[in-house]
Write a protein that holds these residues in place. Structure first.
Motif, PDB file in Angstrom:
ATOM      1  N   LYS A 138      -8.828 -25.607 -15.362  1.00 54.92           N
ATOM      2  CA  LYS A 138      -7.590 -25.303 -14.632  1.00 54.92           C
ATOM      3  C   LYS A 138      -7.680 -25.761 -13.184  1.00 54.92           C
ATOM      4  N   GLN A 186      -6.255 -27.664 -18.020  1.00 51.42           N
ATOM      5  CA  GLN A 186      -6.486 -26.516 -18.890  1.00 51.42           C
ATOM      6  C   GLN A 186      -5.870 -26.670 -20.282  1.00 51.42           C
ATOM      7  N   ASP A 187      -4.917 -27.570 -20.430  1.00 49.54           N
ATOM      8  CA  ASP A 187      -4.306 -27.781 -21.741  1.00 49.54           C
ATOM      9  C   ASP A 187      -4.975 -28.928 -22.518  1.00 49.54           C
ATOM     10  N   ARG A 190     -11.056 -23.497 -20.431  1.00 49.93           N
ATOM     11  CA  ARG A 190      -9.744 -23.681 -19.787  1.00 49.93           C
ATOM     12  C   ARG A 190      -9.720 -23.133 -18.366  1.00 49.93           C
TER      13      ARG A 190
END
Length: 348
Positions: free
Chosen positions: A75, A80-81, A71
């Motif tokens: 990012k 990141q999700d 992540r």
């Protein structure tokens, strides 16, 4: 033995790992600053073609397109999700290619550095790093990875966190560091330091070694040192760059020819490596020559630094000193004084 990676290790005298991911993707359109991992969705055909080329060249192990899949690296691209989605897709693509190859091909879940410094040098806590690697490892397992391949590390603290995180997936783990700073990692570990550190890890990696670095010659010197410090039964990995990078036509290229990489592969086996592959700049053509060089090869004695230099090119002063049992810091200073003197400077 049900795990494909462990079974092949038990059955074969050596395993051939694949070549480069990033530098090969640059050749087919990836731009500087882009996330290679997003090509698992945007250009699936090109990722499959990369894996297929390595399999045709003789790779027993192909690494997933997930090097920057934590992540913290994702990012940088606002993704990141999407860690689980991205890493699972990377493993699924490689698994699909491996399964239709008609032979046993291992899918290794590539796990690179977070790009962050752990405390106390940086702000990333050990717990946060472990959680990030756990998240990535579980997704790679869900996509079909046989082994988790922690690579291009510089700091032992990050290796320890990666191993602890990867352990949650209950798969074999291997780890490699990059000895790219005059025979040491960027954070100062020597090959001998790394061997002793690996044996403190829980779980202990099934194999360990070196990748990337500053060229095939230095990588081979590193493997000699790893082998010299290794414990009985240790399995060592060599995954060296295809020579030295240079710019041509606005692109980074590597000066290592297929013949040089074939010679490197034999020297890597002589040095003690049981898993041999290529890193930056290594194409399917390089890998095919490496496979041909090793198929009927019986490893010989460990090469001297003179042999490595004669066949692969110069070795850094620090790596040379370590091979000779000297202080690499003093050796580097002497080399710099010689360079200044040859350039007409005064050395004091």
């Amino acid at each position: 033995m049900t795990n494909r990676f462990l079974r092949l290790l038990a059955e074969k005298p050596f395993l051939m790992a694949d070549g480069a991911t990033g530098t090969n993707l640059f050749q087919v359109g990836l731009q500087a600053g882009d996330a290679p991992e997003m090509w698992n969705f945007e250009h699936v055909d090109r990722i499959e073609a990369l894996h297929e080329g390595f399999v045709r060249a003789g790779a027993d192990i192909i690494l997933t397109n997930s090097f920057g899949g934590t992540r913290y690296r994702l990012k940088l691209h606002g993704a990141q999700d999407r860690v689980t989605e991205i890493n699972r897709r990377a493993a699924e693509i490689a698994r699909r290619v491996a399964d239709r190859s008609g032979r046993d091909v291992v899918v290794a879940g590539s796990m690179g550095p977070t790009g962050e410094l752990l405390e106390p040098l940086g702000s990333l806590t050990e717990a946060e790093a472990i959680a990030a690697f756990r998240e990535q490892a579980l997704a790679l397992k869900a996509g079909g990875a046989d082994v988790l391949w922690i690579e291009t590390m510089s700091a032992k603290e990050e290796v320890a966190a990666a191993v602890k995180g990867a352990a949650a997936a209950d798969l074999p783990i291997v780890t490699t560091m990059s000895f790219d700073t005059n025979g040491r990692t960027m954070m100062g570990l020597s090959p001998a330091d790394f061997v002793e550190f690996v044996h403190t890890l829980d779980p202990k990696p099934v194999a360990y070694g070196a990748n990337c670095g500053v060229g095939a010659s230095d990588l081979t010197a590193t493997i000699v040192q790893l082998s010299a410090a290794a414990h009985p039964g240790d399995i060592i990995i060599a995954k060296g760059n295809a020579g030295i990078p240079f710019f041509e036509g606005g692109k980074i290229k590597y000066n290592g020819t297929p013949d040089l990489m074939a010679d490197y592969s034999r020297l890597a086996r002589d040095s003690g490596a049981r898993i041999v592959g290529g890193c930056c700049g290594t194409s399917a053509e390089h890998l095919a020559h490496m496979r041909g060089a090793l198929n009927s090869y019986t490893p010989g004695e460990k090469p001297s630094v003179e042999t490595i230099v004669a066949r692969l090119g110069p070795v850094t002063a620090g790596a040379t000193a370590q091979l000779a049992g000297e202080d690499p810091v003093q050796a580097t200073k002497r080399a710099r004084r010689r360079d200044r003197t040859s350039a007409g400077d005064v050395a004091f």
